[in-house]
Design a protein around this motif. Sequence first.
Motif, PDB file in Angstrom:
ATOM      1  N   ARG B  95      -3.152  11.440 -18.544  1.00 29.92           N
ATOM      2  CA  ARG B  95      -3.170  11.980 -17.193  1.00 29.92           C
ATOM      3  C   ARG B  95      -4.285  12.998 -16.994  1.00 29.92           C
ATOM      4  O   ARG B  95      -5.000  12.989 -16.016  1.00 29.92           O
ATOM      5  CB  ARG B  95      -1.864  12.724 -16.921  1.00 29.92           C
ATOM      6  N   PHE B 100      -9.875   5.958 -17.389  1.00 30.85           N
ATOM      7  CA  PHE B 100     -10.159   4.591 -17.808  1.00 30.85           C
ATOM      8  C   PHE B 100     -10.823   3.801 -16.690  1.00 30.85           C
ATOM      9  O   PHE B 100     -10.458   3.929 -15.525  1.00 30.85           O
ATOM     10  CB  PHE B 100      -8.861   3.862 -18.185  1.00 30.85           C
ATOM     11  N   PHE B 102     -11.530  -0.350 -16.156  1.00 34.41           N
ATOM     12  CA  PHE B 102     -11.198  -1.634 -16.779  1.00 34.41           C
ATOM     13  C   PHE B 102     -12.146  -2.738 -16.317  1.00 34.41           C
ATOM     14  O   PHE B 102     -12.715  -2.677 -15.229  1.00 34.41           O
ATOM     15  CB  PHE B 102      -9.769  -2.044 -16.432  1.00 34.41           C
ATOM     16  N   ASN B 106      -8.293  -3.508 -12.022  1.00 33.02           N
ATOM     17  CA  ASN B 106      -6.893  -3.073 -12.072  1.00 33.02           C
ATOM     18  C   ASN B 106      -6.533  -2.022 -11.028  1.00 33.02           C
ATOM     19  O   ASN B 106      -5.886  -1.027 -11.327  1.00 33.02           O
ATOM     20  CB  ASN B 106      -6.551  -2.531 -13.461  1.00 33.02           C
ATOM     21  N   GLN B 115      -5.759   5.955  -1.758  1.00 29.46           N
ATOM     22  CA  GLN B 115      -4.499   6.108  -2.494  1.00 29.46           C
ATOM     23  C   GLN B 115      -4.681   5.750  -3.958  1.00 29.46           C
ATOM     24  O   GLN B 115      -4.112   6.382  -4.847  1.00 29.46           O
ATOM     25  CB  GLN B 115      -3.417   5.217  -1.856  1.00 29.46           C
ATOM     26  N   LEU B 119      -4.178   8.471  -7.125  1.00 32.97           N
ATOM     27  CA  LEU B 119      -2.918   8.164  -7.815  1.00 32.97           C
ATOM     28  C   LEU B 119      -2.714   8.959  -9.117  1.00 32.97           C
ATOM     29  O   LEU B 119      -1.621   9.508  -9.335  1.00 32.97           O
ATOM     30  CB  LEU B 119      -2.833   6.652  -8.070  1.00 32.97           C
ATOM     31  N   PRO B 120      -3.731   9.052 -10.008  1.00 30.18           N
ATOM     32  CA  PRO B 120      -3.483   9.769 -11.275  1.00 30.18           C
ATOM     33  C   PRO B 120      -3.055  11.211 -11.040  1.00 30.18           C
ATOM     34  O   PRO B 120      -2.159  11.710 -11.729  1.00 30.18           O
ATOM     35  CB  PRO B 120      -4.843   9.711 -11.975  1.00 30.18           C
ATOM     36  N   ARG B 165     -11.322   6.750  -9.499  1.00 27.05           N
ATOM     37  CA  ARG B 165      -9.961   7.006  -9.981  1.00 27.05           C
ATOM     38  C   ARG B 165     -10.010   7.612 -11.391  1.00 27.05           C
ATOM     39  O   ARG B 165      -9.218   8.492 -11.723  1.00 27.05           O
ATOM     40  CB  ARG B 165      -9.166   5.704  -9.989  1.00 27.05           C
TER      41      ARG B 165
END
Lengths: 878, 270
Positions: B95, B100, B102, B106, B115, B119-120, B165
């Motif tokens: 967190r 990451f 990918f 993802n 959003q 999110l994290p 993100r």
Amino acid sequence: MTTTTTTSSTDAPGTSPSGVAGSPPKRNDLPTVRYTMAQMRRSAGRLTAAGIAILIGTAFVAVTLLAGNVITRATYDTIAARYADADVLVTTSGNDWREDVEAVRGTEGVVAADAVRSAYLNLAENGEFAYAEGVARPQDDRLMPLDLTEGKWPSERGEIAVPDGVAERLGVAVGDEIDIHRWVQTDPETGDGEEVSEPVRVVGVTEDPYGAYAASGGAVVATAADIEEWGDEPVPGDPFEIAAVLDPSALAGGEPTQAVRDALNSAVVSDGDHSVVTVDEHAQRVSAERTGGEDLVFLVFVLTFAAVALLVAGLVIANTFQVLVAQRTRTLALLRCIGAGRGQLYRSVLLEAAVLGVLASLGGVLTGVLLAQTALFVAPQFDIGVPLPTIVSLTPQVVLIPLAVGTVVTLVAALAPARNATRVAPLAALRPAETLSVRKGAGRVRAIFSALAVLGGSGLVGLGVYLGADGRVDLGLAATVLGGALSLIGIIVGTVFWLPKVAAFLGAIVARTGPASRLAAANTLRNPRRTSATATALLIGVTLIMTMTTGAAAARSTADSTLDETFPVDIMVMPGSSDVPASAVDDIAGVEAVSTVTEVYAADAELPGGEYLYLQAADIEDLRGTVNDESAADGLEPGTVLLSEGQMENLDLAEGDTVDATGTGGETVPLQVVETSNVGLTSFVTLGDLRRLDPDAALAGVWASLAPEAEPADALADVQDAMSDDGVFVTGPAAQRAQFEQVINVMLGIVVGLLAVAVVIAVIGVANTLSLSVIERRRESATLRAIGLSKSQLRGMLAVEGMLIAGVGAVLGIVLGLAYGWTGALTALSIMGEVSLTVPWLDLGVVLVVAVVAGLVASVAPARSALKASPVEALGAE
Amino acid sequence: MDTTVYVPVDGTRAVRARDLTKTYGSGEAAVHALAGVDVDFAAGEFTAIMGPSGSGKSTLMHLLAGLDTATSGQAFVGTTDVTALNDSALTKLRRDRVGFVFQQFNLLPMFTAEQNITLPVELAGGTVDRQWFGTLVETLGLTERLTHRPAEMSGGQQQRVAIARALIAQPDVVFADEPTGNLDSRSGAEVLSFLRRSVRELGRTIIMVTHDPAAAAYADRVVLLADGRIAGDISDPTPESALAGLDALRTLEPNVSTGTTPVVPGAGAR
């Protein structure tokens, strides 16, 4: 073969084109079969969950059918038990029954024969009464279905053997003397008669091991002469039975020989029809007659609930197959690419459904049989009064009907998914995975059908309510039930249009509680169709349960208000076997829970038309203080009489009319008619007027009101105790209400119990949907874990998802159930007066909590499998 | 062990591996995905891990990020030994300190770009640093895309959202696994420039796994991996030097017999 088919689903179809090319005339389905089996093995876990839904449904059907068989069997056994070890049963018209018995006894091969007769007896001892069926002691003990546990059989007139239950109730033992009361007609012209009482001596105690007289709690045995005197003459034309024991020489393989049958047939003296049958034949015929009645009603009643359970199971199956087909889109497309025909894919899905249906149904039948057998094994430990068979009787129907029904339901549920499978374009195999699962919304036909069904159904319900209020309850109920069913079908078909909106609304509320909840709320809306189908399965059960509880609550409170009108006061003491003594007033007032007491006097008065009116009166102040509805006595003043609408109609009087009443004392009092709707206060006049009519008017009853904090049932028991020596009758709305409550509660319990099966299946459906979603979202769950979603957050996310789906189904079910319950109550109960539409908050809360907790529980297993996905999976390619 | 407060004892090393080993299976069938790797990754640097298929580069990344458990050895993010953490501590680590990116992007399909990016932080129960968010969105050219859902965006745009993100929580290190593997060459080049910019302009640390020499050339340094061992190190790589390094590994191939699958020339990771 196992390894090739399980490891790669493309193996079997790989052989398909060559197979088709190799033998063109014969369509080669073998690859389809092999492919299907391989596919099923791959999806075994998912199919198992769906299979359990069908298993429960079919087990329900199997248990119902077995219970039907047990009832039939028990009926048969009870009928047969009455004839003990009789070999043959001669049935005559009974016109000359004494001669018939003698003739049968005299027939060659007959060892003993007796008429099957009984008399209803009223036994009394120690102030207790017992009603029992009395039977004659037969010529031969082989014709006696009862066993002697104490003493001896009666051999002389005035001797009886009583069932253990009766001996206990009356507190008598062998050697005691008790009274038999019976009513003897003294004047055949007028029908007048008198009750006579004669003493008899108890010489034995019997028990009824085979349940021959289970319905009347055993039977009193007396000599044939006594029974003949105590009982009525056989009604001419009613079948009269003579049971006989035959000599072994007259039997062939346990059956009476044709010779003895013929001899008995010709021996009968009475005219009219007569027959000679074995006890077996007789019992079979009688129980078959009964099966056409109550048993069939029982079967239809319970099978209706089984049908609801199967409908829900069908929804779960349909949902599972939709998801399976969606998940296999890529494989299906690949199969199409390499030459599989639409028909082959269609048949493959249906074959899968058929195999699942048969296996699950077999499991259901097995489960049902085991359950029924367990019940039969346990039942004898409870005293249910009826002897039950020890093992279930497996008829072909018990196995075949659930098997067929379960398989057909599974197949029908798979039809739409199978059609979807054929719609997969070969090109889909080449597209990236993400875009595959997107499907277009529901069709216009569905919307129109749903709307029409809801509108038409609501119309019918409205008509039913109108008819019910109009007094035509039967017709009204039919319309309401039909309309309710139709509108519910419309609602179920149309859930996909509006249920997601409700889910979105509830989801928006839930989403505020944290990021995991927000994820859950968003997830529920990802596949509206699936969420709808899952929630709908639960909605059906909840709607029906809520309809029943709401209806019951309305019935309860409507009954309450009706009872309050029927019973003007909490407790009434009325003459029973003796009049109400003057001391009763103080005795009742002495009971702690009683707050006020009123003495009610009564006298007959003659009206001008020659009719008699039974008039009642009480001190007006006492009365006002005692009746529940203080205003009920409002119109009562000197010179008036309270009459009900019905009484006024009968006496041809109208409100305001004055009628001259003449009492036994000779005085005539003019009384003005005042209408009352309080049934308890009809025929009331003032005490002064009553005394003028009859100065010696007797105490006819004592009314009492209870202290507000008193528990009605307990208070009633206390008053009954205080009055126990006086032979008076104590009643009150509390007692009636308790009785009524019990009936409603028992019926509600049965119905809710039966519906609970559907709810259990629906919860399995929620778990199944969540599992399938978890499998679909493996990569996503892994991504979330990689970017910081903790294990408990993932678990929480699925828990909220489960609770949200279940909650939506429950909330909508509750709303629908309230609506249906109320309309049903309006239809059925309007005839009883004002229907109180109450909200059963407690039941409502319980249903909601159970549903939400079930949703939570349903998320446990899926969450466990979701947590197994390591974040590493998110990083790798497909 | 405290994972929330990062104390940069050794300011230059964001991630370290010490004798890191990962073995699949046992006995005869044992496969050594990593056979004792020692490597340091400097903070504020863009490092590429390159190697042929089966060289263990993905495994190394998974172990460094605490996504998989090591057979032996240690992996450090800052001073934290990730091989010693339990699941909830690892979750906290991911967190707060690790991001990451990918190959498959993802993104969550039901959420908008904004959003998805935030999110994290939400999962961690924190509040979004709007200024940092603005900087990221602007740097990555996502200002116009914030209300779009993944299905409405191109692959390159989706990957840029994924990068945002990964960076939103200002992690110590971002791991990128073949971030251009699913993109055409133009979008790929764009994404790689963004990754380099976030290192140069925003001071981030990025470790990228790739099999593409052209992608590796965007990094400050290339670590070469073969048969579960460090096989080379190139500073300031160019496509040519990265390719030469990779080719050198392949020519060595026949001489090495570790029991791993032989690498077929030309066959890269997907």
